[in-house]
Design a protein around this motif. Structure first.
Motif, short mmCIF file in Angstrom:
data_model
loop_
_atom_site.label_atom_id
_atom_site.label_comp_id
_atom_site.label_asym_id
_atom_site.label_seq_id
_atom_site.Cartn_x
_atom_site.Cartn_y
_atom_site.Cartn_z
N HIS A 147 -37.29 6.22 52.03
CA HIS A 147 -37.98 5.20 51.23
C HIS A 147 -37.12 3.94 51.16
O HIS A 147 -35.97 3.92 51.56
CB HIS A 147 -38.29 5.76 49.84
CG HIS A 147 -37.09 6.17 49.05
ND1 HIS A 147 -36.20 5.28 48.50
CD2 HIS A 147 -36.62 7.40 48.73
CE1 HIS A 147 -35.26 5.95 47.87
NE2 HIS A 147 -35.48 7.22 48.00
N THR A 191 -44.05 3.96 49.65
CA THR A 191 -45.17 3.95 50.60
C THR A 191 -45.23 2.68 51.43
O THR A 191 -46.19 1.93 51.37
CB THR A 191 -46.52 4.11 49.85
OG1 THR A 191 -46.62 3.07 48.86
CG2 THR A 191 -46.64 5.46 49.20
N TYR A 204 -46.26 1.03 54.28
CA TYR A 204 -47.23 1.38 55.34
C TYR A 204 -46.59 1.28 56.71
O TYR A 204 -45.92 0.31 57.02
CB TYR A 204 -48.42 0.42 55.25
CG TYR A 204 -49.56 0.78 56.15
CD1 TYR A 204 -49.69 0.21 57.43
CD2 TYR A 204 -50.53 1.69 55.73
CE1 TYR A 204 -50.75 0.54 58.24
CE2 TYR A 204 -51.59 2.02 56.55
CZ TYR A 204 -51.69 1.44 57.81
OH TYR A 204 -52.74 1.77 58.62
N SER A 257 -44.87 7.31 54.28
CA SER A 257 -44.90 7.73 52.89
C SER A 257 -43.77 8.71 52.65
O SER A 257 -43.49 9.57 53.47
CB SER A 257 -46.23 8.41 52.57
OG SER A 257 -46.15 9.02 51.29
N THR A 290 -51.03 11.26 50.91
CA THR A 290 -50.74 10.07 50.12
C THR A 290 -51.96 9.18 50.16
O THR A 290 -52.38 8.76 51.23
CB THR A 290 -49.54 9.33 50.72
OG1 THR A 290 -48.37 10.15 50.57
CG2 THR A 290 -49.30 8.00 50.03
N SER A 294 -51.74 3.87 49.36
CA SER A 294 -50.48 3.16 49.62
C SER A 294 -50.77 1.71 49.99
O SER A 294 -51.88 1.35 50.35
CB SER A 294 -49.72 3.86 50.72
OG SER A 294 -50.52 3.92 51.89
#
Lengths: 342, 193, 419
Positions: free
Chosen positions: A42, A83, A85, A88, C204, C207
């Motif tokens: 992340h 998240t 893109y 995730s 998910t 997002s």
């Protein structure tokens, strides 16, 4: 290897691995089989308290529920950095809707699971302080009032960090943010009424309310586990320092969180149905100055034009918390809170 | 198509009256539509409800501006509100009052209507006797049946019974039949005049 | 079953028949009777399994629906006017996430000034929210549309709002045939979610999407709505076969085949429109009507086909784009591009002002006699003298809100209390 009965007074804070502890007493984080609900990769800042806090909370919740968990997440740092893109970080079912509706979305998920006879699947809602204390406040109160079966977690970094560090109702007095700068006759955030949501949650008399910080892993995990052993509306408020917004060193995140507790600025306690059931005592009360000095957001209180008057006011508030919640370990075990355990 | 307009005050069952009438008409195989004017729910405020009855599907939903039948549930509205607006000379008028048209100050105005199409009926008194409460709507529907013959009093009774609990329904039905008899007598008396 | 009941109650029964698993609703006039009736059937267990959330706002209602729908539950809510606006952010969120939520909108005007009566400004303000918008002409149509709405939503993975005129339809007691449970079950299979929050298969949802992919995601939303243009008539056809009632699919033409002038409208006013058309036809006017059931997606081809042979089109709508013109009018104009048709745009029935046969007839006669200006917005039944007075008052520098002074003027003109 022989075992001996060893009592540590600060287990889990400096010793994340807990290697000297009984295996049952080890933290979830110390386990090989932890779910890693937020996996690596992340985009959080170095030293992000929220990433740490969310990881602690979710892995503990996953363990407590056997992985039978669904998460709703309000807009904010956590949602954004997990998240990017098309990637995730989330290894559990996760829904992001809007900024102000995290608690309501979680309520809807819980209702759907109940309608489908799948109440063994549990629901966790999460948001930053903005999405909990300000824009999500109405929905949060509604969720509490209905006693929906949701554990709602607020990761409190005391400001709208994702949008560039603006103040929220959780921003403490005198703290500098992008819209409460250290200029003018009253530098930093105002000394207002504040909005301490854990007390508001207690006023709703929900089954469980607790505060915690990222400095005390065992404490945080225990609270999550306890919360997940209950049904109904539960609220967990976790202090998560933000190096960027608080202008603290990224290596100091845990230290800052610990000092927040040890000064009395952030009271750590549990409550059930509106009554405080336990408090985490302060072993050595630390003067607030020690806490304030390592955060650049308070730099204007020191330096060329020091403001000892403001520091004194902050100290007074910390002292009041200590009295109010009965946080001193050598003091009386009672608290004179309206819902205080006495 | 028969268009009925009912005037009263909030709390007197004006809306229910229109609904019951529509159910009665439905029971006789007609198409019917009932709806109120809408405003804040406030007891005592002037309320108007409407009912259309036809043997064809009713597609319009506008308020009734030229009613064929006017029912006045509350005589205190007389002279205060423009009750009679749009009522043609061939229209039917039924007023809830124990007083005569003369005593109500309507004698002269009433001459524009056909004498067998305008009547007063002491519906509140009937209701007090049968229900123990001054709710005149069911009684007035019985009067309506007698005055216009548009629906039978039996259909009114069925609609009432379907709507209320047995004891309340029974009382309301009796009120309707009482008023039906009273108005029938009034109109019947006229034809011998 | 055919019975004489209130529109709201009929819709509630129809929705209950569709077996929603989660209902989250906040009361607002004139939707209240719908959500109250649904609350009753959940409470008695007549509708089960169903969880009914008494939420604290419309924003919470739609948000709870989002959570529930994403968890694979068939989900429903209802609102109107201010409530629809209060959930605006969530509307876009629901459509963006492709969640098949069904919502009844009991059309009501939007304030200020506050007004509880019927017009289409609420749903029209959300026409670009990505929701499918269906407008019911009658209570029977409303009932039938709800069944079709669930089927449509779940088939194309888009949320659908069924619009029905507040008070005018919701509070009218009429004979309505509410489909029996077994018939609904045969028409509407259980919800098979395309995306579902499930620990057994974690995903998910929601997002962030950056510039590199956002356009494609939005395009897909548009594509799905365009797909609905085919699905809606197909579902309407299936419904007609199952229940024997055919309201038309996207549009419902009435006496348009040889019409030289056609009235276009949405919602319950179509009853009045058709009655007016019949009366004018009796006088020899070659006039017809086109009801638009599906407003979003906009059925441009069907509208064009229905109107292509006419010489004049009069759009009568219950909302307008302030400072710009008509809404349905503009959409219609686009559909008729390059056709030799004169289009007139009439705004009527704002804030619950009744649209009467008389007033409608007058404006249509004006159009037929070319007394109506084609390139300007006409406000039916506008009290022009009142408006002039108010504008004069403004120019003279008088203070105070418009609404209050207008009401004072109208009150003075009308005499004592209105009848």
């Amino acid at each position: 290897m022989a075992e001996q009965d060893v009592k540590f007074y600060q287990v889990g804070t400096f010793v994340a691995g807990n290697r000297l502890l009984d295996i049952d007493q080890r933290t979830v984080q110390a386990r090989v089989d932890r779910s890693n609900a937020i996996t690596s990769g992340h985009r959080a800042c170095q030293g992000c308290g929220e990433a740490l806090g969310a990881r602690f909370v979710l892995d503990a919740a996953m363990r407590a529920t056997g992985g039978n968990l669904v998460a709703a997440n309000s807009t904010g740092c956590l949602e954004v950095f997990t998240t990017p893109y098309p990637e995730s970080s989330w290894q559990l079912p996760w829904l992001h809707s809007l900024f102000g509706n995290g608690p309501a979305v979680a309520s809807g998920i819980a209702a759907a699971l109940r309608a489908k006879g799948r109440e063994d699947t549990r629901v966790i809602g999460q948001a930053g302080d903005g999405g909990t204390v300000d824009i999500g406040f109405g929905c949060l109160s509604g969720m509490f009032e209905r006693n929906d079966d949701v554990l709602f977690v607020c990761y409190d970094n005391e400001g709208y960090m994702n949008t560039g560090v603006q103040r929220s109702a959780a921003t403490p007095p005198a703290a500098v943010t992008a819209n409460t700068r250290a200029i003018g006759p009253a530098p930093g955030n105002a000394f207002g009424q504040g909005k301490f949501v854990p007390l508001i949650a207690m006023a709703h008399e929900i089954p469980y309310v607790a505060t915690a910080t990222v400095a005390e892993l065992h404490d945080l995990e225990t609270k999550v586990e306890k919360a997940m052993s209950m049904r109904g509306a539960r609220y967990l408020h976790v202090l998560v320092p933000c190096p960027l917004g608080w202008k603290s060193a990224s290596k100091d995140t845990v230290r800052v969180a610990r000092l927040a507790k040890e000064t009395g600025i952030f009271p750590v306690f549990e409550a059930e149905h509106g009554e405080v059931t336990s408090v985490s005592k302060i072993r050595r009360q630390v003067p607030v100055e020690e806490y304030l000095r390592i955060q650049g957001r308070y730099a204007h209180l020191f330096g060329d034009h020091p403001r000892p008057d403001i520091v004194a006011r902050i100290q007074a508030r910390a002292d009041r918390n200590i009295e109010r919640f009965g946080l001193r370990s050598d003091g009386p075990e009672t608290s004179d809170l309206p819902g205080g355990a006495s | 198509m028969l268009e009925v307009r009912i005037h009263g005050r909030g709390g007197q069952g004006v809306v229910t009256a229109a609904e019951l009438l529509s159910v009665a008409a439905f029971g006789e195989g007609c198409y019917s539509q009932a709806f109120p004017t809408f405003g804040s729910e406030r007891t005592g405020a002037p309320v108007i409800s409407f009912c259309r009855i036809d043997d064809q599907p009713i597609e319009i939903h506008e308020p009734i501006t030229e009613p064929d039948v006017l029912i006045v549930q509350d005589p205190t509205l007389l002279h205060q509100v423009r009750l009679f607006e749009g009522v043609g000379d061939d229209g039917y008028v039924l007023i809830n009052s124990s007083r005569t048209l003369e005593e109500l100050g309507l004698a002269e105005y009433a001459t524009r209507f056909r004498p067998d199409r305008i009547a007063t009926v002491a519906a509140t008194e009937v209701a007090r006797r049968r229900l123990g409460r001054p709710l005149p709507n069911a009684a007035l529907l019985g009067g309506f049946a007698a005055l216009t013959g548009a629906v039978s009093v039996d259909s009114i009774a069925s609609a009432i019974r379907a709507r209320f609990t047995p004891s309340v329904g029974e009382a309301n039905e009796q009120a309707a039949r009482d008023a039906f008899a009273l108005v029938s007598d009034t109109i019947g008396g006229l034809s011998h005049a | 079953m055919l019975s004489q009941i209130e529109g709201s109650l009929a819709v509630a029964r129809a929705v209950a028949g569709c077996r929603p698993e989660v209902i989250a609703a906040y009361p607002i006039s004139p939707q209240t009777h719908i959500v109250e009736a649904l609350s009753d059937v959940v409470r008695t267990g007549e509708l089960t399994p169903c969880e009914y959330l008494m939420v604290e706002s419309e924003f919470a209602a739609m948000s709870a629906c989002i959570g529930a729908s994403a968890t694979g539950a068939r989900t429903y809510t209802a609102t109107a006017s201010q409530g629809l606006l209060f959930m605006a952010e969530a509307l876009f969120n629901a459509s963006g996430l492709g969640l098949p939520i069904v919502m009844t909108v009991a059309n009501r005007a939007i304030g200020a000034p506050i007004n509880i009566w019927n017009d289409h400004s609420d749903a029209m303000s959300m026409r670009d929210s990505g929701w499918v918008q269906l407008y019911a002409e009658s209570n029977q149509h409303a009932v039938d549309l709800h069944l079709q709405a669930f089927r449509l939503a779940e088939r194309v993975s888009l949320p659908v709002m069924v619009c029905m005129d507040g008070f005018v339809l919701t509070h009218a007691v009429e004979q309505i045939d509410v489909p029996d449970q077994s018939d609904v079950d045969a028409f509407l299979p259980p919800f098979d979610a395309r995306q579902e929050l499930d620990p057994a298969n974690p995903m998910t949802i929601g997002s962030m999407v950056g510039p590199e992919a956002f356009t494609e995601v939005k395009y897909l939303m548009h594509a799905k709505q365009m797909e609905a243009l085919d699905e809606i008539p197909a579902i309407a056809e299936e419904f007609a076969q199952s229940f024997g009632r055919d309201h038309g699919g996207l549009v419902s033409p009435y006496r348009t085949d040889d019409a030289e002038i056609v009235v276009v409208a949405l919602g319950s006013v179509l009853g009045t429109v058709r009655a007016t058309v019949d009366a004018l036809r009796d006088e020899g006017v070659a006039i017809g009507a086109l009801g638009i059931t599906c407003f979003r997606p906009w059925p441009a081809d069907e509208v064009r086909d229905a109107l292509a042979r006419a010489r004049q089109v009069v759009v009568v709508e219950r909302a307008f784009a302030v400072g710009a013109g008509g809404i349905v009018g503009q959409n219609t104009r686009l559909a008729l591009a390059h056709l030799p048709i004169t289009l007139y745009n009439v705004v009527a029935g704002l804030g619950g002002r009744p649209v009467t046969r008389a007033a409608l007839r007058a404006v249509l006669v004006d159009a037929v006699e070319h007394q109506l200006q084609p390139n300007q917005l006409h406000f039916l039944d506008l009290h022009e003298d009142v408006v002039r007075q108010e504008l004069e008052r403004l120019r003279s520098g008088a203070r105070g809100p418009h609404a209050e002074s207008i009401v004072r003027v109208l009150g003075a003109a009308a005499g004592s209390s209105p009848s």
